[in-house]
Write a protein that holds these residues in place. Structure first.
Motif, PDB file in Angstrom:
ATOM      1  N   ALA A 307      61.766   7.837  65.764  1.00  0.00           N
ATOM      2  CA  ALA A 307      61.048   7.721  64.492  1.00  0.00           C
ATOM      3  C   ALA A 307      60.478   9.067  64.063  1.00  0.00           C
ATOM      4  O   ALA A 307      60.477   9.427  62.863  1.00  0.00           O
ATOM      5  CB  ALA A 307      59.936   6.688  64.631  1.00  0.00           C
ATOM      6  N   ALA A 308      59.998   9.849  65.049  1.00  0.00           N
ATOM      7  CA  ALA A 308      59.454  11.172  64.712  1.00  0.00           C
ATOM      8  C   ALA A 308      60.545  12.087  64.180  1.00  0.00           C
ATOM      9  O   ALA A 308      60.329  12.843  63.206  1.00  0.00           O
ATOM     10  CB  ALA A 308      58.792  11.788  65.950  1.00  0.00           C
ATOM     11  N   VAL A 309      61.718  12.039  64.804  1.00  0.00           N
ATOM     12  CA  VAL A 309      62.835  12.856  64.332  1.00  0.00           C
ATOM     13  C   VAL A 309      63.229  12.441  62.922  1.00  0.00           C
ATOM     14  O   VAL A 309      63.515  13.282  62.035  1.00  0.00           O
ATOM     15  CB  VAL A 309      64.020  12.760  65.306  1.00  0.00           C
ATOM     16  CG1 VAL A 309      65.254  13.457  64.736  1.00  0.00           C
ATOM     17  CG2 VAL A 309      63.648  13.354  66.651  1.00  0.00           C
ATOM     18  N   GLY A 310      63.231  11.162  62.644  1.00  0.00           N
ATOM     19  CA  GLY A 310      63.556  10.695  61.299  1.00  0.00           C
ATOM     20  C   GLY A 310      62.542  11.154  60.272  1.00  0.00           C
ATOM     21  O   GLY A 310      62.890  11.536  59.137  1.00  0.00           O
ATOM     22  N   ALA A 311      61.254  11.129  60.665  1.00  0.00           N
ATOM     23  CA  ALA A 311      60.203  11.594  59.739  1.00  0.00           C
ATOM     24  C   ALA A 311      60.333  13.084  59.461  1.00  0.00           C
ATOM     25  O   ALA A 311      60.139  13.542  58.311  1.00  0.00           O
ATOM     26  CB  ALA A 311      58.835  11.269  60.335  1.00  0.00           C
ATOM     27  N   LEU A 333      68.858  20.885  64.626  1.00  0.00           N
ATOM     28  CA  LEU A 333      68.971  22.230  65.190  1.00  0.00           C
ATOM     29  C   LEU A 333      67.615  22.741  65.657  1.00  0.00           C
ATOM     30  O   LEU A 333      67.494  23.355  66.731  1.00  0.00           O
ATOM     31  CB  LEU A 333      69.573  23.178  64.154  1.00  0.00           C
ATOM     32  CG  LEU A 333      71.048  22.954  63.776  1.00  0.00           C
ATOM     33  CD1 LEU A 333      71.466  23.962  62.703  1.00  0.00           C
ATOM     34  CD2 LEU A 333      71.947  23.061  64.995  1.00  0.00           C
ATOM     35  N   ASP A 334      66.592  22.470  64.849  1.00  0.00           N
ATOM     36  CA  ASP A 334      65.254  22.874  65.261  1.00  0.00           C
ATOM     37  C   ASP A 334      64.791  22.081  66.490  1.00  0.00           C
ATOM     38  O   ASP A 334      64.085  22.615  67.353  1.00  0.00           O
ATOM     39  CB  ASP A 334      64.269  22.667  64.109  1.00  0.00           C
ATOM     40  CG  ASP A 334      64.565  23.586  62.922  1.00  0.00           C
ATOM     41  OD1 ASP A 334      65.181  24.653  63.160  1.00  0.00           O
ATOM     42  OD2 ASP A 334      64.207  23.226  61.795  1.00  0.00           O
ATOM     43  N   LEU A 335      65.176  20.819  66.540  1.00  0.00           N
ATOM     44  CA  LEU A 335      64.760  19.962  67.666  1.00  0.00           C
ATOM     45  C   LEU A 335      65.300  20.483  68.990  1.00  0.00           C
ATOM     46  O   LEU A 335      64.591  20.490  70.010  1.00  0.00           O
ATOM     47  CB  LEU A 335      65.229  18.524  67.412  1.00  0.00           C
ATOM     48  CG  LEU A 335      64.821  17.468  68.445  1.00  0.00           C
ATOM     49  CD1 LEU A 335      63.324  17.207  68.354  1.00  0.00           C
ATOM     50  CD2 LEU A 335      65.594  16.172  68.227  1.00  0.00           C
ATOM     51  N   THR A 359      58.587  18.556  69.210  1.00  0.00           N
ATOM     52  CA  THR A 359      59.222  17.253  69.477  1.00  0.00           C
ATOM     53  C   THR A 359      60.368  17.398  70.461  1.00  0.00           C
ATOM     54  O   THR A 359      60.603  16.537  71.318  1.00  0.00           O
ATOM     55  CB  THR A 359      59.724  16.638  68.160  1.00  0.00           C
ATOM     56  OG1 THR A 359      58.649  16.579  67.229  1.00  0.00           O
ATOM     57  CG2 THR A 359      60.274  15.249  68.387  1.00  0.00           C
ATOM     58  N   GLY A 360      61.107  18.521  70.363  1.00  0.00           N
ATOM     59  CA  GLY A 360      62.184  18.752  71.317  1.00  0.00           C
ATOM     60  C   GLY A 360      61.686  18.906  72.734  1.00  0.00           C
ATOM     61  O   GLY A 360      62.347  18.480  73.691  1.00  0.00           O
ATOM     62  N   LEU A 361      60.478  19.531  72.896  1.00  0.00           N
ATOM     63  CA  LEU A 361      59.888  19.622  74.230  1.00  0.00           C
ATOM     64  C   LEU A 361      59.561  18.244  74.802  1.00  0.00           C
ATOM     65  O   LEU A 361      59.687  18.000  76.001  1.00  0.00           O
ATOM     66  CB  LEU A 361      58.624  20.488  74.173  1.00  0.00           C
ATOM     67  CG  LEU A 361      58.823  21.976  73.846  1.00  0.00           C
ATOM     68  CD1 LEU A 361      57.483  22.689  73.771  1.00  0.00           C
ATOM     69  CD2 LEU A 361      59.714  22.635  74.890  1.00  0.00           C
ATOM     70  N   LEU A 362      59.138  17.324  73.949  1.00  0.00           N
ATOM     71  CA  LEU A 362      58.875  15.949  74.402  1.00  0.00           C
ATOM     72  C   LEU A 362      60.164  15.194  74.726  1.00  0.00           C
ATOM     73  O   LEU A 362      60.164  14.264  75.535  1.00  0.00           O
ATOM     74  CB  LEU A 362      58.090  15.193  73.330  1.00  0.00           C
ATOM     75  CG  LEU A 362      56.711  15.769  72.964  1.00  0.00           C
ATOM     76  CD1 LEU A 362      56.095  14.950  71.828  1.00  0.00           C
ATOM     77  CD2 LEU A 362      55.799  15.760  74.182  1.00  0.00           C
ATOM     78  N   LEU A 363      61.262  15.558  74.087  1.00  0.00           N
ATOM     79  CA  LEU A 363      62.527  14.853  74.304  1.00  0.00           C
ATOM     80  C   LEU A 363      63.096  15.111  75.693  1.00  0.00           C
ATOM     81  O   LEU A 363      63.685  14.217  76.316  1.00  0.00           O
ATOM     82  CB  LEU A 363      63.538  15.280  73.236  1.00  0.00           C
ATOM     83  CG  LEU A 363      64.953  14.704  73.362  1.00  0.00           C
ATOM     84  CD1 LEU A 363      64.920  13.180  73.229  1.00  0.00           C
ATOM     85  CD2 LEU A 363      65.875  15.318  72.316  1.00  0.00           C
TER      86      LEU A 363
END
Length: 658
Positions: A307-311, A333-335, A359-363
């Motif tokens: 959901a965060a990626v979509g936002a 790409l940023d993620l 967010t990518g660090l959380l992924l």
């Protein structure tokens, strides 16, 4: 007949051929050739079982006691079944040879030697590997035709039959646990039981008799004195009208059953399990649901991250005025931190890039956690299941060796809930239990808490099938201490020990059912029938007599061809029970094995409700029950009128062990 082996089955089989069929038998037993003056332990035990005393020389034991059998069993000792030993046992002139060593490789080598020595020899081989047994049957049959081109298959039965004692004994053990009886015949995937019914005056008639397939015998009338009750032979000549009320009448007609309303009867009926079963999703499921791969917390975390990626993608679309697809691409790409830094771009774009990197660090930890949980789920799926909570009405199976594995497969075919207990994690049946999703407890059954882990207090029966008599006895005693009324079935070899255990447990727990069974005694009738040239489905003892169940081709027996079922019935000799409805080209050689499933359902292929006016044709194959003499008449065997041997306690050899 020549019988070769190194365990209890060779003793039982030789006694069966000598006592029940009155055949001339030679038993080839393992012994030390270094000292031929002293008999081996196997020879002494065999001589005691056959009712004879070994002589001073010891290798053959020709001296006989007063209770000699009708056809004395000749004993030959050899370290291994090589050419010299087989020739000494008389294989070159024998009619049939049974190889019942516990080692499959020894049986195969001896079978190849025996086929070369006598191409006309009928071979019966004990093998546990079913697929190898099928290939071996074909190979040895082809070898017989090549070695003896003039061999007439119609005149000489040089066939090869491969049997497994575990497969043969499994139905009786299963029936003893479910129905409390070992008088069971497997046929076409169904289990048939010979059940005793009390006299009609005692309430034994009515619906119970109507559900029976047919009457097998009229039991002897109850008497106060423990008299001998007959000669011990089954006679089998005629309808038994001349027999007294103190001995059973085998295969009676309807008139005899009506006249003997005051006597109990033995009827044939099917064995079914009507107790509780576990839901398929919990007990027999073979596939895991997708939701069980990941924990609930991990699924919610992944959903929140998505959901965060979509936002972020929507925000990038609004800030940069890019088309939605390109904005989502930039966010991804940023993620994953593979896009160029947003230097010199608007402030909104730079903020979104920083948020996407965070967010990518959380992924990353979430992906690692998902991978670890997935691997753990697959690992747990390959491990053994534990008994679920609330389980009741199940069978506790102790031991997953050769016999236990076959019994487990039979129990699951009947949809019976099972909990297995095995000490060795690498035992033969562990893989089957894992594939069937059967709850299994790994541990020594004699240790504290193992039976409790198997839910013995809520079980229906306990099947103790380990190879140790004392372990089986200790397990049953522990089970009775936890649940006095549990049904107990033990695998015991020694007859005297089994009889003492049975009497003690019966007197100590009169309200509970106790059965002791020997695998060799349960398997011996089938091996003996195969040596006689027929696929025996089994043998059922009726007091001091015995009924044999066999599958026959009608074309080979003029006593059956062209007659109706009613006309082919010979009271006291044989009776047609069922018709194999499969096409001649699709028929299975062994009716004791269930038919392969078709369309998800297991087929039987046998019609047990034949009308009396059905005419048997030459293409039919039937299942019939016969007395010993009746089967001998059908097979065209020579007449044998000598009585069977007497056991040391006065019982006759055909009284039926187990």
């Amino acid at each position: 007949m020549v019988v070769c082996g190194d365990d209890g089955l060779v003793h039982r089989l030789a006694a069966e051929l000598s006592g029940v069929y009155s055949e001339s038998v030679t038993a080839l037993l393992p012994g030390a050739r270094t000292d031929r003056r002293q008999p081996s332990v196997m020879a002494v035990r065999a001589a005691a079982l056959f009712g004879r005393v070994t002589g001073a020389v010891g290798v053959r034991g020709q001296a006989a006691s007063g209770g000699a059998p009708a056809q004395p069993v000749r004993i030959v000792e050899a370290a291994e079944p090589d050419d010299e030993a087989l020739i000494e046992a008389g294989v070159q002139h024998a009619e049939a040879l049974a190889l019942v060593y516990d080692d499959d490789e020894t049986n195969i080598h001896a079978a190849l030697r025996a086929r070369r020595l006598n191409p006309r020899l009928r071979l019966v081989i004990r093998l546990y590997n079913r697929r190898l047994g099928q290939h071996l049957e074909h190979l040895l049959d082809q070898a017989a035709l090549v070695s003896a081109p003039d061999l007439d298959p119609e005149a000489t039965d040089a066939s090869t039959t491969v049997l497994s004692d575990a497969d043969t004994a499994a139905p009786a053990l299963v029936a003893a646990a479910i129905a409390g009886s070992s008088k069971v015949i497997p046929a076409g995937g169904a289990l048939l039981r010979a059940a005793e019914r009390p006299p009609a005056a005692e309430g034994g008639g009515g619906a119970a008799r109507e559900r029976a397939l047919c009457a097998l015998a009229i039991l002897s009338a109850p008497r106060d004195a423990a008299a001998g009750g007959g000669s011990g032979t089954d006679g089998g000549s005629g309808s038994g009208s001349g027999a007294g009320a103190d001995e059973p009448l085998l295969l009676p007609d309807d008139e005899e059953v009506a006249r003997a309303a005051d006597r109990g009867t033995m009827v044939l009926e099917t064995v079914t399990h009507t107790g509780p079963t576990l839901p398929p999703s919990r007990f027999a499921a073979r596939a895991l649901p997708l939701g069980s791969f990941f924990s609930r917390r991990l699924r919610w975390s992944l959903a929140g991250l998505a959901a965060a990626v979509g936002a972020l993608a929507v925000a990038s679309w609004l800030v940069t005025d890019e088309d939605p697809a390109h904005a989502a691409y930039l966010s991804l790409l940023d993620l994953f931190a593979i896009d160029d830094p947003a230097i010199g771009e608007p402030l909104g774009r730079q903020i979104l890039q920083l948020l996407s990197g965070l967010t990518g660090l959380l992924l990353l930890p979430l992906l690692v956690a998902a991978a670890l949980e997935g691997l753990g789920t697959f690992r747990s799926a390959s491990t053994l299941r534990r008994p679920p909570r609330g389980l009741s009405g199940h069978v506790v199976l102790l031991g997953l060796g050769k016999v236990g594995t076959r019994v487990l497969a039979r129990l699951r075919e009947l949809d019976m809930p099972v909990v297995c207990v095995e000490q060795d994690p690498q035992a033969r049946g562990i893989a089957l239990a894992r594939s069937l999703r059967v709850p299994t407890v790994i541990g020594d059954v004699t240790e504290e808490g193992v039976l409790d882990a198997a839910k013995i207090r809520t079980s229906l029966a306990i099947l103790a099938l380990t190879s140790s008599d004392t372990t089986n006895l200790e397990a049953v005693l522990s089970a009775r201490a936890s649940k006095p009324g549990v049904r107990a079935v033990m695998r015991l070899y020694e007859d005297r020990f089994a009889a003492a255990v049975y009497r003690t447990l019966r007197d100590s727990h009169p309200q509970a059912l106790t059965r002791s069974r020997s695998v060799s005694s349960l398997a011996a009738p089938a091996f003996a029938g195969a040596m006689m040239g027929r696929r025996m489905l089994g043998a059922i003892p009726v007091e001091r007599k015995v009924l044999l169940f066999v599958a026959l081709d009608v074309k080979s027996h003029p006593e059956l061809a062209g007659l109706s079922v009613a006309q082919a019935f010979r009271p006291g000799s044989w009776r047609v029970l069922a018709l194999d409805t499969t096409a001649p080209g699709d028929r299975r050689p062994d009716l004791a094995e269930p038919a392969p499933p078709r369309g998800g359902e297991r087929r039987s292929g046998l019609d047990w409700n034949l009308p009396a006016d059905y005419v048997l044709t030459s293409d039919d194959r039937v299942v019939l029950a016969a007395t010993r003499q009746g089967l001998a008449d059908l097979l065209g065997r020579r007449d044998r009128t000598a009585p069977p041997p007497s056991a040391p306690d006065g019982r006759t050899a055909d009284a039926g062990r187990g």
